[in-house]
Design a protein around this motif. Structure first.
Motif, PDB file in Angstrom:
ATOM      1  N   THR A 129      -9.581   6.018   3.914  1.00  0.00           N
ATOM      2  CA  THR A 129      -8.596   4.983   3.614  1.00  0.00           C
ATOM      3  C   THR A 129      -7.780   4.650   4.848  1.00  0.00           C
ATOM      4  O   THR A 129      -7.359   5.547   5.582  1.00  0.00           O
ATOM      5  CB  THR A 129      -7.636   5.464   2.507  1.00  0.00           C
ATOM      6  N   GLY A 130      -7.549   3.360   5.054  1.00  0.00           N
ATOM      7  CA  GLY A 130      -6.619   2.898   6.068  1.00  0.00           C
ATOM      8  C   GLY A 130      -5.460   2.181   5.393  1.00  0.00           C
ATOM      9  O   GLY A 130      -5.653   1.443   4.419  1.00  0.00           O
ATOM     10  N   GLU A 131      -4.252   2.371   5.931  1.00  0.00           N
ATOM     11  CA  GLU A 131      -3.051   1.870   5.260  1.00  0.00           C
ATOM     12  C   GLU A 131      -2.054   1.337   6.281  1.00  0.00           C
ATOM     13  O   GLU A 131      -1.888   1.906   7.372  1.00  0.00           O
ATOM     14  CB  GLU A 131      -2.424   3.019   4.462  1.00  0.00           C
ATOM     15  N   TYR A 132      -1.395   0.236   5.931  1.00  0.00           N
ATOM     16  CA  TYR A 132      -0.378  -0.376   6.794  1.00  0.00           C
ATOM     17  C   TYR A 132       0.937  -0.488   6.028  1.00  0.00           C
ATOM     18  O   TYR A 132       0.967  -1.002   4.903  1.00  0.00           O
ATOM     19  CB  TYR A 132      -0.823  -1.761   7.274  1.00  0.00           C
ATOM     20  N   GLU A 133       2.003  -0.008   6.639  1.00  0.00           N
ATOM     21  CA  GLU A 133       3.331  -0.040   6.017  1.00  0.00           C
ATOM     22  C   GLU A 133       4.000  -1.379   6.320  1.00  0.00           C
ATOM     23  O   GLU A 133       4.426  -1.641   7.450  1.00  0.00           O
ATOM     24  CB  GLU A 133       4.186   1.115   6.533  1.00  0.00           C
ATOM     25  N   VAL A 134       4.095  -2.220   5.322  1.00  0.00           N
ATOM     26  CA  VAL A 134       4.678  -3.560   5.481  1.00  0.00           C
ATOM     27  C   VAL A 134       6.192  -3.482   5.540  1.00  0.00           C
ATOM     28  O   VAL A 134       6.836  -4.091   6.416  1.00  0.00           O
ATOM     29  CB  VAL A 134       4.229  -4.479   4.332  1.00  0.00           C
ATOM     30  N   ALA A 135       6.792  -2.761   4.609  1.00  0.00           N
ATOM     31  CA  ALA A 135       8.238  -2.561   4.566  1.00  0.00           C
ATOM     32  C   ALA A 135       8.499  -1.074   4.392  1.00  0.00           C
ATOM     33  O   ALA A 135       7.964  -0.455   3.457  1.00  0.00           O
ATOM     34  CB  ALA A 135       8.869  -3.359   3.427  1.00  0.00           C
ATOM     35  N   LYS A 136       9.292  -0.496   5.250  1.00  0.00           N
ATOM     36  CA  LYS A 136       9.484   0.956   5.288  1.00  0.00           C
ATOM     37  C   LYS A 136       9.772   1.535   3.915  1.00  0.00           C
ATOM     38  O   LYS A 136      10.738   1.130   3.263  1.00  0.00           O
ATOM     39  CB  LYS A 136      10.608   1.304   6.260  1.00  0.00           C
ATOM     40  N   GLN A 137       8.916   2.428   3.472  1.00  0.00           N
ATOM     41  CA  GLN A 137       8.963   3.124   2.183  1.00  0.00           C
ATOM     42  C   GLN A 137       8.745   2.198   0.990  1.00  0.00           C
ATOM     43  O   GLN A 137       8.181   2.613  -0.017  1.00  0.00           O
ATOM     44  CB  GLN A 137      10.279   3.887   2.005  1.00  0.00           C
ATOM     45  N   LYS A 138       9.129   0.948   1.091  1.00  0.00           N
ATOM     46  CA  LYS A 138       9.096   0.057  -0.070  1.00  0.00           C
ATOM     47  C   LYS A 138       7.704  -0.488  -0.371  1.00  0.00           C
ATOM     48  O   LYS A 138       7.345  -0.669  -1.539  1.00  0.00           O
ATOM     49  CB  LYS A 138      10.068  -1.107   0.128  1.00  0.00           C
TER      50      LYS A 138
END
Length: 451
Positions: A129-138
């Motif tokens: 899995t690859g994942e990108y954090e758009v808004a910190k924690q949210k």
């Protein structure tokens, strides 16, 4: 003249060495050595450790004695009771925050390797899995072969921290039929909004024709359709009242052994149009949606912080709708290779109707005794019950499991002894299958967990 030259040379050399040593000492003071490892085993990729990579390893080995379902056979020979040793799980995880906002996760290993398994069975990829954090924690967005699932807490259990012998596998509703041991080809969104933890997932179901034992034959009872699948949507929301749980990976902790105070209430769903089919009359084909809804509650907290006693409790209420008359057996690391009893709903070995259309209540509770109860170790007894009112069964399906964990060193090294009791159903002609008896298994598991 020569003596003066030698004196000046020695003086220059000594001065150079002194200046070099001072320079190196100053440089060492001004440039502190970058640490490479944190105490929890993370490999630092930057100076403050916010970018990191980590490996874990878990081994679970079972020694088991099973009262076999009536008619069970091994290589054509009927067996009423059988003892075996097997590797229930062998797993390695590799994951990390490899750059700001960028997270990668993979897991590989094997399941259910016993005397009848294919030799030299290689590890296979469970997750990537690859994942990108758009808004910190949210809000984070991710994609791949992943265990981010909806419906209930233990639709993706953290196997190294399971409280008892095994996870409630029926919460993985399509396990190895249209997924790979619960993992799905998906895109997902997950995050935290205050105390609300959420995940929403869109999955591409795998081909059921590749599932072990799947038959494309259509009948009056519902089964998974081999028609080109439509996308599956699922999600899970939970309100975390006390300590906040991490959602770095998809896997939910079984028990924290009293190191956190957790109280969560959750609700979830799973929906796929035209996932199932059946034939109520000759020549008719009816497709139905797969629709599941659930609510659950999880509690894990210390009772006495000084002594280390703790309580773990979990309850789930699930409405399964796989279409009319759907039933599917669960036979974990099945010790049998066949059966000569064609009237048995359970199938061979240790199988029982764990999945079905109807309503299910699951309960589990465990109590951790004080620390250092036995030398530096302690005990945690537990019990669980799967109670289901499924179509085609004349009486409720009750499967229970009770045992004790000997926590030699928490989850790192633990010995679990369990007794599992399952119902046996026979189908004689038309009408519901009849509960005829119960069978049991004794299991001893040793777990080693590098985390």
């Amino acid at each position: 003249m020569f003596m003066r030259f030698m004196f000046i040379q020695k003086l220059f050399t000594a001065g150079a060495v002194t200046m070099l040593a001072a320079t190196l000492h100053t440089a060492a003071q001004e440039t502190p050595k970058k640490p490479e490892l944190l105490k929890d085993g993370k490999i630092w990729l930057n100076e403050d450790g916010s970018n990191y990579f980590k490996f874990t390893l878990v081994s679970q080995v079972w020694i088991r004695n099973t009262d076999m379902n009536p008619g069970s056979t091994i290589n054509g020979y009927e067996k009423k009771n059988f003892t075996d040793i097997g590797i229930r799980r062998a797993r390695m995880q590799a994951f990390g925050q490899i750059a700001d906002r960028v997270f990668i996760y993979t897991q590989f290993g094997m399941n259910n390797f016993n005397y009848s398994s294919d030799r030299k069975a290689g590890f296979f990829i469970h997750d990537i899995t690859g994942e990108y954090e758009v808004a910190k924690q949210k809000l984070s967005l991710g994609t791949g072969l992943t265990a981010w699932n909806g419906l209930v807490r233990f639709a993706a259990p953290s196997v190294g921290s399971i409280m008892g012998l095994d996870a409630p596998l029926f919460e993985q509703t399509t396990n190895d039929v249209t997924d790979q041991f619960l993992r799905k080809l998906s895109v997902y969104a997950k995050g935290k909004l205050g105390k609300l933890d959420y995940r929403v997932v869109l999955s591409s179901p795998m081909n059921p024709l590749k599932a072990n034992g799947y038959s494309p034959a259509i009948g009056p009872n519902s089964s998974f359709s081999p028609m080109p699948p439509k996308m599956q949507t699922h999600g899970y929301l939970q309100w975390q009242f006390l300590d906040q749980e991490a959602n770095t990976t998809a896997y939910a902790t079984g028990t924290y052994l009293g190191t956190k105070r957790v109280l969560n209430i959750g609700a979830g769903f799973q929906y796929q149009p035209d996932a199932m089919w059946h034939s109520p009359a000759a020549g008719d084909t009816v497709t139905t949606a797969m629709k599941h809804f659930a609510a659950d509650i999880y509690y894990d907290a210390p009772l006495n912080k000084q002594t280390g006693t703790a309580l773990n409790a979990y309850a789930a209420l699930i409405h399964f709708n796989h279409g009319p008359g759907y039933l599917r057996n669960q036979a974990t690391m099945n010790p049998a290779t066949g059966t000569n009893n064609t009237t048995l709903i359970n199938g061979s070995g240790n199988g029982y109707p764990s999945f079905g259309t109807g309503n299910l209540l699951y309960l589990q509770v465990g109590y951790k005794f004080k620390n250092n109860l036995i030398g530096t170790s302690t005990l945690m007894p537990y019990a669980s019950l799967q109670h289901a009112a499924y179509e085609r069964l004349d009486k409720a399906m009750n499967y229970w499991d009770a045992g004790v964990n000997w926590l030699l060193k928490g989850h790192t090294s633990k010995l679990t002894f369990s007794y599992q009791n399952r119902p046996v159903y026979n189908q004689q002609g038309a009408g519901d299958a009849t509960l005829t008896t119960h069978k049991g298994s004794y299991v001893l598991q040793y777990q080693v967990f590098l985390n």
